[in-house]
Design a protein around this motif. Sequence first.
Motif, PDB file in Angstrom:
ATOM      1  N   LEU A  20     -10.581  12.315  23.295  1.00 35.67           N
ATOM      2  CA  LEU A  20     -11.562  13.400  24.070  1.00 35.67           C
ATOM      3  C   LEU A  20     -12.974  12.830  24.160  1.00 35.67           C
ATOM      4  N   THR A  21     -13.143  12.347  22.863  1.00 34.07           N
ATOM      5  CA  THR A  21     -14.655  11.575  22.753  1.00 34.07           C
ATOM      6  C   THR A  21     -14.808  10.516  23.653  1.00 34.07           C
ATOM      7  N   GLN A  22     -13.832   9.631  24.012  1.00 35.02           N
ATOM      8  CA  GLN A  22     -13.734   8.413  24.751  1.00 35.02           C
ATOM      9  C   GLN A  22     -13.810   8.864  26.225  1.00 35.02           C
ATOM     10  N   ASN A  23     -12.960  10.027  26.439  1.00 36.04           N
ATOM     11  CA  ASN A  23     -13.154  10.534  27.880  1.00 36.04           C
ATOM     12  C   ASN A  23     -14.453  11.109  28.423  1.00 36.04           C
ATOM     13  N   GLN A  24     -15.023  11.735  27.346  1.00 40.12           N
ATOM     14  CA  GLN A  24     -16.499  12.295  27.341  1.00 40.12           C
ATOM     15  C   GLN A  24     -17.493  11.159  27.702  1.00 40.12           C
ATOM     16  N   VAL A  25     -17.215   9.989  26.899  1.00 42.99           N
ATOM     17  CA  VAL A  25     -18.267   8.855  27.220  1.00 42.99           C
ATOM     18  C   VAL A  25     -18.177   8.366  28.692  1.00 42.99           C
ATOM     19  N   VAL A  26     -16.763   8.208  28.995  1.00 39.59           N
ATOM     20  CA  VAL A  26     -16.538   7.537  30.290  1.00 39.59           C
ATOM     21  C   VAL A  26     -17.156   8.664  31.541  1.00 39.59           C
ATOM     22  N   LEU A  27     -16.969  10.054  31.158  1.00 46.08           N
ATOM     23  CA  LEU A  27     -17.673  11.178  31.984  1.00 46.08           C
ATOM     24  C   LEU A  27     -19.179  10.889  31.960  1.00 46.08           C
ATOM     25  N   LEU A  28     -19.793  10.725  30.886  1.00 46.03           N
ATOM     26  CA  LEU A  28     -21.193  10.588  30.873  1.00 46.03           C
ATOM     27  C   LEU A  28     -21.798   9.555  31.461  1.00 46.03           C
ATOM     28  N   GLU A  29     -21.063   8.380  31.323  1.00 44.40           N
ATOM     29  CA  GLU A  29     -21.456   7.284  32.270  1.00 44.40           C
ATOM     30  C   GLU A  29     -21.421   7.406  33.640  1.00 44.40           C
ATOM     31  N   THR A  30     -20.325   8.073  34.007  1.00 47.03           N
ATOM     32  CA  THR A  30     -20.030   8.413  35.624  1.00 47.03           C
ATOM     33  C   THR A  30     -21.241   9.185  36.189  1.00 47.03           C
ATOM     34  N   LEU A  31     -21.464  10.237  35.196  1.00 49.29           N
ATOM     35  CA  LEU A  31     -22.575  11.308  35.549  1.00 49.29           C
ATOM     36  C   LEU A  31     -23.808  10.410  35.830  1.00 49.29           C
ATOM     37  N   GLU A  32     -24.022   9.611  34.739  1.00 54.15           N
ATOM     38  CA  GLU A  32     -25.503   8.845  34.914  1.00 54.15           C
ATOM     39  C   GLU A  32     -25.472   8.103  36.067  1.00 54.15           C
ATOM     40  N   GLN A  33     -24.543   7.399  36.548  1.00 58.80           N
ATOM     41  CA  GLN A  33     -24.433   6.611  37.737  1.00 58.80           C
ATOM     42  C   GLN A  33     -24.433   7.429  38.868  1.00 58.80           C
ATOM     43  N   GLU A  34     -24.033   8.574  38.912  1.00 62.62           N
ATOM     44  CA  GLU A  34     -24.216   9.529  40.213  1.00 62.62           C
ATOM     45  C   GLU A  34     -25.758   9.983  40.202  1.00 62.62           C
TER      46      GLU A  34
END
Length: 115
Positions: A50-64
């Motif tokens: 879950l933590t890894q998925n959240q990190v990926v999600l945060l990185e994607t959000l930052e890119q957007e």
Amino acid sequence: GVGPSDASPDEGVVEDLPLIDEKAVEQLTEGLISHYLPDLQRSKSALQELTQNQVVLLETLEQEISKFKECNSILDINALFSEAKHYHNKLVNIRNEMMMLHEKTSKLKVSGINT
């Protein structure tokens, strides 16, 4: 007098402690750990995922977000260009008016000299 119900519930516990079997305690502890450990390990791996998925999600959000910021800056640049064009047109009009006024004053001076 003092009946058996008046006795403290903790009475006699201290005296019983030395009689506890260390091997039994060890076996009970191992049993307790083996009962709960698999669930805890599954929970741990689920939380890590879950933590890894959240990190990926945060990185994607930052890119957007950075893409949106770029879009906003492009819109700002477009606004600046249209504003510059507007002011350029105003300057061209002022220059034309000044040239026209210069021609009129030159004609007036020439006609003033002739009279």
